[in-house]
Scaffold this motif. Structure first.
Motif, short mmCIF file in Angstrom:
data_model
loop_
_atom_site.label_atom_id
_atom_site.label_comp_id
_atom_site.label_asym_id
_atom_site.label_seq_id
_atom_site.Cartn_x
_atom_site.Cartn_y
_atom_site.Cartn_z
N GLN A 28 40.47 41.33 22.43
CA GLN A 28 41.36 42.12 21.60
C GLN A 28 42.64 41.38 21.19
OE1 GLN A 28 42.04 45.95 23.38
NE2 GLN A 28 39.95 46.12 24.13
N GLN A 29 42.93 40.27 21.85
CA GLN A 29 44.12 39.50 21.53
C GLN A 29 43.78 38.02 21.54
OE1 GLN A 29 47.10 40.55 20.69
NE2 GLN A 29 46.99 42.73 21.19
N ASP A 30 44.50 37.25 20.72
CA ASP A 30 44.31 35.80 20.72
C ASP A 30 45.07 35.22 21.90
OD1 ASP A 30 43.68 33.23 20.11
OD2 ASP A 30 45.04 33.05 18.39
N PHE A 31 44.50 35.44 23.09
CA PHE A 31 45.19 35.04 24.31
C PHE A 31 44.19 34.65 25.38
CE2 PHE A 31 47.54 36.19 28.31
CZ PHE A 31 48.47 35.16 28.22
N ARG A 32 44.49 33.54 26.04
CA ARG A 32 43.62 33.02 27.11
C ARG A 32 44.36 33.10 28.43
NH1 ARG A 32 42.22 28.11 29.97
NH2 ARG A 32 44.32 27.41 29.46
N ILE A 33 43.66 33.57 29.46
CA ILE A 33 44.18 33.59 30.83
C ILE A 33 43.59 32.40 31.56
CG2 ILE A 33 44.37 34.90 32.96
CD1 ILE A 33 43.79 37.42 31.30
N ALA A 34 44.44 31.50 32.04
CA ALA A 34 43.94 30.30 32.73
C ALA A 34 43.26 30.67 34.04
CB ALA A 34 45.08 29.32 32.97
N VAL A 35 43.89 31.54 34.84
CA VAL A 35 43.34 31.98 36.11
C VAL A 35 43.61 33.46 36.30
CG1 VAL A 35 43.39 31.72 38.63
CG2 VAL A 35 43.69 29.70 37.17
N LEU A 36 42.59 34.20 36.72
CA LEU A 36 42.74 35.61 37.05
C LEU A 36 42.06 35.88 38.38
CD1 LEU A 36 43.26 38.65 36.56
CD2 LEU A 36 41.11 38.71 35.26
N GLU A 37 42.81 36.45 39.32
CA GLU A 37 42.26 36.91 40.59
C GLU A 37 42.77 38.33 40.82
OE1 GLU A 37 43.58 34.09 43.45
OE2 GLU A 37 42.33 32.45 42.69
N LEU A 38 41.85 39.24 41.12
CA LEU A 38 42.23 40.64 41.30
C LEU A 38 41.43 41.25 42.43
CD1 LEU A 38 43.01 43.18 38.53
CD2 LEU A 38 41.44 43.83 40.36
N GLU A 39 42.10 42.03 43.27
CA GLU A 39 41.44 42.72 44.37
C GLU A 39 42.00 44.13 44.49
OE1 GLU A 39 40.92 42.39 49.25
OE2 GLU A 39 41.57 40.66 48.08
N THR A 40 41.12 45.12 44.52
CA THR A 40 41.57 46.51 44.59
C THR A 40 41.48 47.04 46.02
OG1 THR A 40 39.42 47.61 44.33
CG2 THR A 40 40.53 46.85 42.32
N ASP A 41 42.21 48.11 46.27
CA ASP A 41 41.97 48.95 47.44
C ASP A 41 40.80 49.87 47.10
OD1 ASP A 41 44.07 47.78 48.74
OD2 ASP A 41 45.49 49.40 48.36
N GLN A 42 40.50 50.80 47.97
CA GLN A 42 39.41 51.74 47.70
C GLN A 42 39.71 52.54 46.43
OE1 GLN A 42 38.64 55.58 49.96
NE2 GLN A 42 37.00 54.30 50.80
N ILE A 43 38.68 52.71 45.61
CA ILE A 43 38.79 53.49 44.38
C ILE A 43 38.07 54.82 44.60
CG2 ILE A 43 38.26 53.60 41.91
CD1 ILE A 43 38.18 50.54 41.92
N GLU A 44 38.77 55.92 44.35
CA GLU A 44 38.17 57.25 44.46
C GLU A 44 38.24 57.94 43.10
OE1 GLU A 44 38.98 59.85 47.64
OE2 GLU A 44 39.35 58.25 49.10
N PHE A 45 37.12 58.56 42.71
CA PHE A 45 37.04 59.20 41.40
C PHE A 45 36.17 60.44 41.48
CE2 PHE A 45 33.88 55.94 41.95
CZ PHE A 45 32.69 56.54 41.55
N GLU A 46 36.24 61.23 40.43
CA GLU A 46 35.40 62.42 40.36
C GLU A 46 33.95 61.99 40.13
OE1 GLU A 46 36.18 65.41 40.94
OE2 GLU A 46 38.36 65.40 40.88
#
Length: 266
Positions: free
Chosen positions: A71-89
């Motif tokens: 969606q954007q002319d943009f590059r991410i050199a490095v991405l690291e992501l970690e979530t806690d527990q996800i709760e949903f309906e």
């Protein structure tokens, strides 16, 4: 803000496409947000597996390099992501639009280059948005409100300093004026960015101290991450390191179920 929206949308998309979460399905959901990805790995911890039917995912981990946003002319050199527990309906899976039951919390690490940021800054779409924002908001930079922005450029330096410059073209001036900031950038309390020892000039002429203080005060207010809390987002910077050509940031995110960032998925 848009990058955060894309990341959050990707996380919720991990469990929305199908009724069973597997790593490959999750990776495909994340990969769909990028036009290219040199490396991308996604892991979903969901043991026991029946937790999905109860509306729970234990943890999602994402690691990628050289990720080009769609969606954007943009590059991410490095991405690291970690979530806690996800709760949903649980019923929201069938609608493919997850509704959170509790806040979504995640840790994220990003590395970006000034070269990639400049491509984004100089894109026509981004310049139009900046121009609209500038005319809509009051600022100590009154001369800038009557100007058009051109050729913005940022350069990362050592010791958390940077140089930002942009050309200001007004109806009265044939030759554009060069606005330039050379400053450090620090984080106070993990939530407040502050310019450090800034040097600001317009067409080579340094700003008077009194006027400079007005500018810096206004900029510092805009860089307060607590401004995001009205949109249901809390963000705390855990690491901020700027060096020549590169910026590394680590942050903690908390997104409320009522956050405006999730409205595009409802």
């Amino acid at each position: 803000m848009e990058l955060l929206t894309i990341l959050i949308s990707s996380l919720l998309g991990v469990v929305a496409p199908v009724g069973v979460v597997i790593d490959q399905t999750a990776e495909n959901a994340i990969r769909s947000q990028f036009s290219t990805a040199e490396q991308l790995q996604v892991r979903v911890d969901n043991a026991p597996s029946y937790q999905l039917l109860q509306g729970k995912v234990e943890r999602v981990l994402i690691a990628g390099r050289s990720l080009q946003l769609k969606q954007q002319d943009f590059r991410i050199a490095v991405l690291e992501l970690e979530t806690d527990q996800i709760e949903f309906e649980p019923s929201s899976i069938r609608q493919k639009l997850l509704k959170l039951k509790q806040p979504l919390q995640a840790g994220v690490r990003l590395v970006v280059t000034d070269q990639d940021i400049n491509k984004l800054l100089q894109s026509p779409d981004f310049l139009k948005r900046v121009q609209k924002f500038n005319k809509r908001n009051s600022s100590a930079l009154q001369f800038a409100q009557a100007s058009n922005f051109a050729n913005p450029k940022v350069e990362f330096l050592a010791n958390n300093r940077f140089i930002f410059q942009v050309e200001l073209q007004s109806d009265e001036e044939v030759i554009p004026l060069l606005f330039k900031i050379n400053s450090g950038l620090s984080i106070v309390g993990g939530r407040q960015f502050q310019l450090v020892d800034p040097q600001v000039s317009l067409d080579g002429q340094e700003f008077p101290a009194e006027f400079l203080n007005l500018i810096i005060s206004n900029i510092n207010q805009q860089l307060d991450l607590r401004n995001l809390e009205g949109d249901g987002l809390q963000m705390r910077i855990l690491k901020w390191k700027m060096k020549p050509g590169k910026l590394e940031m680590a942050a903690f995110l908390r997104v409320e179920p009522s956050s405006k960032l999730l409205e595009t998925r409802r």
